[in-house]
Design a protein around this motif. Structure first.
Motif, short mmCIF file in Angstrom:
data_model
loop_
_atom_site.label_atom_id
_atom_site.label_comp_id
_atom_site.label_asym_id
_atom_site.label_seq_id
_atom_site.Cartn_x
_atom_site.Cartn_y
_atom_site.Cartn_z
N ILE A 253 -0.10 -20.17 -4.55
CA ILE A 253 -0.34 -19.51 -3.25
C ILE A 253 -1.30 -20.34 -2.40
CG2 ILE A 253 -1.38 -17.50 -2.15
CD1 ILE A 253 -0.16 -15.80 -4.42
N LYS A 254 -2.39 -20.81 -2.99
CA LYS A 254 -3.35 -21.62 -2.23
C LYS A 254 -2.69 -22.90 -1.72
CE LYS A 254 -7.61 -20.05 -4.46
NZ LYS A 254 -8.75 -20.43 -5.30
N GLY A 255 -1.89 -23.54 -2.54
CA GLY A 255 -1.19 -24.75 -2.13
C GLY A 255 -0.25 -24.50 -0.97
N GLN A 256 0.47 -23.40 -1.02
CA GLN A 256 1.39 -23.07 0.07
C GLN A 256 0.64 -22.79 1.36
OE1 GLN A 256 4.87 -23.19 0.05
NE2 GLN A 256 4.44 -23.06 2.23
N LEU B 280 -8.49 -14.88 1.73
CA LEU B 280 -7.22 -14.24 1.41
C LEU B 280 -6.98 -14.11 -0.10
CD1 LEU B 280 -4.96 -16.04 4.03
CD2 LEU B 280 -5.69 -13.65 4.10
N THR B 281 -7.50 -15.05 -0.86
CA THR B 281 -7.21 -15.07 -2.30
C THR B 281 -8.39 -14.67 -3.17
OG1 THR B 281 -7.74 -17.43 -2.49
CG2 THR B 281 -5.44 -16.86 -2.06
N GLY B 282 -9.56 -14.49 -2.57
CA GLY B 282 -10.77 -14.20 -3.33
C GLY B 282 -10.70 -12.93 -4.16
N VAL C 6 0.18 -12.16 1.08
CA VAL C 6 -0.39 -12.88 -0.06
C VAL C 6 -0.52 -11.95 -1.25
CG1 VAL C 6 -2.53 -13.95 -0.92
CG2 VAL C 6 -1.55 -14.67 1.28
N LYS C 7 -1.05 -10.75 -1.04
CA LYS C 7 -1.22 -9.78 -2.13
C LYS C 7 0.13 -9.39 -2.73
CE LYS C 7 -5.53 -7.95 -0.36
NZ LYS C 7 -6.14 -6.90 0.43
N GLU C 8 1.12 -9.19 -1.88
CA GLU C 8 2.45 -8.82 -2.35
C GLU C 8 3.07 -9.95 -3.19
OE1 GLU C 8 6.82 -7.70 -0.50
OE2 GLU C 8 5.05 -7.51 0.77
N ALA C 9 2.95 -11.17 -2.71
CA ALA C 9 3.50 -12.31 -3.45
C ALA C 9 2.80 -12.47 -4.80
CB ALA C 9 3.34 -13.59 -2.62
N TYR C 10 1.48 -12.33 -4.80
CA TYR C 10 0.71 -12.44 -6.03
C TYR C 10 1.17 -11.39 -7.04
CZ TYR C 10 -3.30 -12.32 -9.18
OH TYR C 10 -4.10 -12.33 -10.30
#
Length: 56
Positions: A34-37, A51-53, A12-16
């Motif tokens: 990312i959240k939608g996926q 994961l996204t916080g 997730v961090k890498e994609a962001y």
């Protein structure tokens, strides 16, 4: 394929990072993508927030 939470967090961090820094997408849009996926992949909301916080 099943992966660990740590591996998922890393992905997730890498994609962001790639989407924001290399592609120039706005941060808010990237988080929503990312959240939608993650939701479509069946990840629960609590885990998605974990994961996204830290990406804001």
């Amino acid at each position: 394929m099943i992966i660990s939470k740590d591996e998922l967090s890393s992905r997730v961090k890498e994609a962001y990072f790639e989407m924001v820094h290399y592609s120039g997408f706005p941060e808010k849009d990237v988080l929503n993508i990312i959240k939608g996926q993650l939701m479509m992949d069946g990840i629960d909301n609590e885990t998605i927030e974990e994961l996204t916080g830290g990406l804001k």
